[in-house]
Design an enzyme around this catalytic site. Sequence first.
Site, PDB file in Angstrom:
ATOM      1  CB  SER A  22      -0.859  -0.038   1.057  1.00  0.00           C
ATOM      2  OG  SER A  22      -1.883  -1.017   1.322  1.00  0.00           O
ATOM      3  N   PRO A  23       0.288   2.572  -0.483  1.00  0.00           N
ATOM      4  CG  PRO A  23      -1.169   3.978  -1.207  1.00  0.00           C
ATOM      5  CD  PRO A  23      -0.928   2.356  -1.415  1.00  0.00           C
ATOM      6  CB  CYS A  25       2.661   9.330   4.109  1.00  0.00           C
ATOM      7  SG  CYS A  25       1.392   9.972   3.011  1.00  0.00           S
ATOM      8  CB  ALA A  57      -0.747  10.496  -0.761  1.00  0.00           C
ATOM      9  CD  GLN A  99      -2.954   6.948  -2.092  1.00  0.00           C
ATOM     10  OE1 GLN A  99      -2.039   7.601  -1.452  1.00  0.00           O
ATOM     11  NE2 GLN A  99      -3.793   6.037  -1.898  1.00  0.00           N
ATOM     12  CE1 TYR A 181      -5.155  13.719   4.006  1.00  0.00           C
ATOM     13  CE2 TYR A 181      -5.191  11.321   3.314  1.00  0.00           C
ATOM     14  CZ  TYR A 181      -4.881  12.323   4.233  1.00  0.00           C
ATOM     15  OH  TYR A 181      -3.678  11.882   5.140  1.00  0.00           O
ATOM     16  NE  ARG A 229      -6.100   3.411   0.475  1.00  0.00           N
ATOM     17  CZ  ARG A 229      -4.780   3.347   0.694  1.00  0.00           C
ATOM     18  NH1 ARG A 229      -4.459   4.410   1.384  1.00  0.00           N
ATOM     19  NH2 ARG A 229      -4.140   2.265   0.819  1.00  0.00           N
TER      20      ARG A 229
END
Length: 291
Positions: A22-23, A25, A57, A99, A181, A229
């Site tokens: 998964s992305p 940060c 992200a 992403q 977001y 997502r």
Amino acid sequence: MSHLFDTLSVRGATLRNRIGVSPMCQYSSEEGMANDWHLVHLGSRAVGGAGLVVAEATAVERRGRITPGCLGIWSDAHAEPLARVARFIAGHKAVAGIQLAHAGRKASAARTWEGGHFLSKEEGAWEGVGPSPIPFGEKAPVPRELTVQEIRSIQRAFADAARRSHAAGFGWIEIHGGHGYLIHSFHSPLSNQRKDAYGGSFENRIRFTVETVREVRAAWPEDRPLAIRLSCTDFAEGGWTLEETIELARTLKDEGVDLIDCSGGGGVPTAKIPAGPGYMVPFAREVRREA
């Protein structure tokens, strides 16, 4: 038998197994530029055998970063350091994903190890934006409500980011539509109280997402997968629901989205999230079954 180690083909991409990184940060960029940290962080996951490795992200606008250390792709200059990462991932037989994101009203925060608070003017804060002038929480700054012209500009920024991602060698895009977001903030009545075509009814609240996906799909090669997502629920009364997620998933399928990355929460700080092993799995089950 488990399918975990079976290949998976989505459009023109074939994952060697069902393990996707998964992305995550890293807060380790300067002005959005990828560097050796990202090469090692992401490259080592490809070396380790994952089928899909997704970069964190990555902001489509400078003001769309969560923190000053977040990755970006708002200019052509950002593409080459990202291309270095994508080449390494692909060279070790994993699919390189990215992403694309805009932090919206949750932008301009300190890095997590610096406290994660919203930055002050003295700390270099920048303006957050959203569908409505509703802050994320009591201590959060009030975001500026986007005009329709600005909405169009951000949608073009997502499309430009998709083109740069292609030029950089990525084989998979995920749009970030969760966790409070920008995209998610349009979905939820808790953060979107607009009176125009982008607020009010379900069809209006998903309009920003549908139009953005349409722009990205047109800019992204037909043979490459497009995922999104979604926060499947706000975990809060009066917020976005799983039933709405399912209906949105049906719509996005018709727009060329191949996969829904099911997550939840992040839209309001008061959410009651029942965290535990596999607690998002029922969302994925329902979206797959119903959409």
